[in-house]
Design an enzyme around this catalytic site. Structure first.
Site, PDB file in Angstrom:
ATOM      1  N   PRO A 211      -0.465 -15.652   9.453  1.00 30.11           N
ATOM      2  CA  PRO A 211       0.408 -16.330   8.485  1.00 30.11           C
ATOM      3  C   PRO A 211      -0.286 -17.512   7.786  1.00 30.11           C
ATOM      4  CG  PRO A 211       1.259 -16.571  10.736  1.00 30.11           C
ATOM      5  CD  PRO A 211       0.107 -15.614  10.799  1.00 30.11           C
TER       6      PRO A 211
ATOM      7  N   ASP B 239       2.072   1.069 -11.712  1.00 33.76           N
ATOM      8  CA  ASP B 239       2.877   0.302 -10.767  1.00 33.76           C
ATOM      9  C   ASP B 239       2.983  -1.163 -11.163  1.00 33.76           C
ATOM     10  OD1 ASP B 239       3.229   2.498  -9.286  1.00 33.76           O
ATOM     11  OD2 ASP B 239       2.113   1.825  -7.521  1.00 33.76           O
TER      12      ASP B 239
ATOM     13  N   ARG C  73      -2.831   3.926  -1.270  1.00 35.86           N
ATOM     14  CA  ARG C  73      -2.284   4.443  -2.534  1.00 35.86           C
ATOM     15  C   ARG C  73      -3.212   4.192  -3.709  1.00 35.86           C
ATOM     16  NH1 ARG C  73       2.603   3.817  -3.670  1.00 35.86           N
ATOM     17  NH2 ARG C  73       2.494   3.143  -5.803  1.00 35.86           N
TER      18      ARG C  73
HETATM   19  N1  ADE Z   1       1.483 -12.507  11.441  1.00 35.71           N
HETATM   20  C1  ADE Z   1       2.700 -13.067  11.576  1.00 35.71           C
HETATM   21  N2  ADE Z   1       3.246 -13.305  10.394  1.00 35.71           N
HETATM   22  C2  ADE Z   1       2.360 -12.881   9.446  1.00 35.71           C
HETATM   23  C3  ADE Z   1       2.345 -12.862   8.023  1.00 35.71           C
HETATM   24  N3  ADE Z   1       3.359 -13.338   7.293  1.00 35.71           N
HETATM   25  N4  ADE Z   1       1.264 -12.357   7.416  1.00 35.71           N
HETATM   26  C4  ADE Z   1       0.235 -11.892   8.136  1.00 35.71           C
HETATM   27  N5  ADE Z   1       0.187 -11.895   9.472  1.00 35.71           N
HETATM   28  C5  ADE Z   1       1.236 -12.383  10.126  1.00 35.71           C
END
Ligand code: ADE
Length: 259
Positions: free
Chosen positions: A100, A180, A165
Site C-alpha cells: 500500500p 479501453d 489483456r
Molecule cells: N496490500 C495491501 N493493500 C494493498 C494495496 N492497496 N495495494 C497493493 N498492495 C496492498
C-alpha cells in the site's frame, strides 16, 4: 511470451482466479505463462514459518526475508548484483512487491510492464514485509489504490489481469485494448443492450436513431462529462483538442427531431 511468477502465501487464491475469462483463454492460447509459487515451499522448519514478530516491538507479524530471498533466487533473481555469468549476461526479472506504500499502479505502468519478458510479483501480507526485501530484492513496489487490503493476492491478480489483456491477441483483436478507458485518459461512455425498455427505463433515444456521426458525438460528450465529474484529475485541458473543449461546454447532443 510474457512470463509472470506470483509468489504468495495463498497460492490457491491466485490459481482459482486464473481459471476464468480472458486470462484463462490467454493461458490456454500460450499468450502468457503464469506460475504460482507457494512461499512456504521455501521455508525449512516443521511449521513452514514465513513470518515473525517485529524487531522493536509492536503488534502483528512481519514476513521474513529468508524464504522470499530463496524463492526469488530460484526464480532467477540472484542475491548478489553480479550480472554476468559463464553463459553471458543474465537478464533479471522485474520483481514487483504489492505494497500500500508503493507507487500507484496505472494503465501507463501496465503498458510498460506488459512489454517485459519475465515479471515476478511478490504478494505482501500481515503487517508488512521485512524492509530489506524492498531495499535489496525488489525492483518496484506498487499500490493498487488508497485502501488497505488484507494481503497482496488481490493486487497481484489486478496486475496479472491488466498485463494479460495487453498481450497481443488476448482480446481477440489488438485494437480492443486501445479502445479501453485510460488508453486515452478518458472514462468509457455508457453502453446499453436489449431490451430497449426495462421496467419503464428506456435506452437513450440517441442510440436508436441510426445517425452514426451524432452517436459518436453523444458518446464523446458523455466521456468528457463523466471524466470531468468523476475523475477531474484526468482532464487536462492542454491535452484535449479544441473540439473536445467546445463539446465539454455544450449541452448533451440530442437526436434529430422525427417528423
Ligand atoms: N496490500 C495491501 N493493500 C494493498 C494495496 N492497496 N495495494 C497493493 N498492495 C496492498
Amino acid at each position: 511470451m510474457l512470463r509472470i511468477d506470483v509468489v504468495t502465501l495463498f497460492p490457491q487464491m491466485i490459481s482459482d482466479a486464473l481459471r476464468h475469462s480472458i486470462v484463462f483463454r490467454a493461458l490456454e492460447r500460450n499468450l502468457v505463462a503464469i506460475n504460482v509459487i507457494d512461499l512456504r515451499d521455501y521455508t525449512h522448519d516443521r511449521h513452514r514459518t514465513a513470518d515473525d514478530t517485529p524487531y522493536g516491538g509492536g503488534g502483528g507479524m512481519v514476513m521474513k526475508i529468508e524464504p522470499i530471498a530463496e524463492a526469488l533466487e530460484w526464480l532467477g533473481c540472484p542475491l548478489n548484483n553480479d550480472t554476468s555469468a559463464g553463459c553471458g549476461i543474465i537478464s533479471r526479472p522485474r520483481v514487483i512487491l504489492t505494497d500500500p506504500r508503493g507507487r500507484p499502479f496505472r494503465q501507463s505502468l501496465a503498458r510498460e510492464w506488459a512489454q517485459e519478458q519475465h515479471i515476478v510479483i511478490l504478494c505482501g501480507h500481515y503487517e508488512g514485509v521485512d524492509e530489506r526485501v524492498s531495499k535489496f530484492l525488489v525492483t518496484d513496489s506498487v499500490s493498487i489504490g488508497d485502501y488497505v487490503l488484507t494481503g497482496g493476492e488481490l493486487p497481484a491478480l489486478v496486475i496479472v489481469d491488466a498485463l494479460t489483456r495487453l498481450q497481443a491477441g488476448a482480446l481477440g483483436g489488438d485494437s480492443a485494448a486501445e479502445k479501453d478507458s485510460f488508453a486515452e485518459q478518458l472514462l468509457e461512455y455508457p453502453q446499453y443492450t436489449k431490451p430497449a425498455t426495462f421496467n419503464g427505463w428506456a435506452v437513450p433515444e440517441m442510440l436508436l436513431c441510426g445517425h452514426h456521426a451524432l452517436i459518436t458525438k453523444w458518446r464523446r460528450w458523455h466521456q468528457l462529462k463523466l471524466t470531468s465529474k468523476h475523475r477531474p484529475d484526468l482532464i487536462r485541458e492542454d491535452l484535449l483538442s479544441a473540439a473536445d473543449i467546445k463539446l465539454l461546454n455544450e449541452p448533451e447532443p440530442v437526436p434529430p427531431a422525427t417528423k
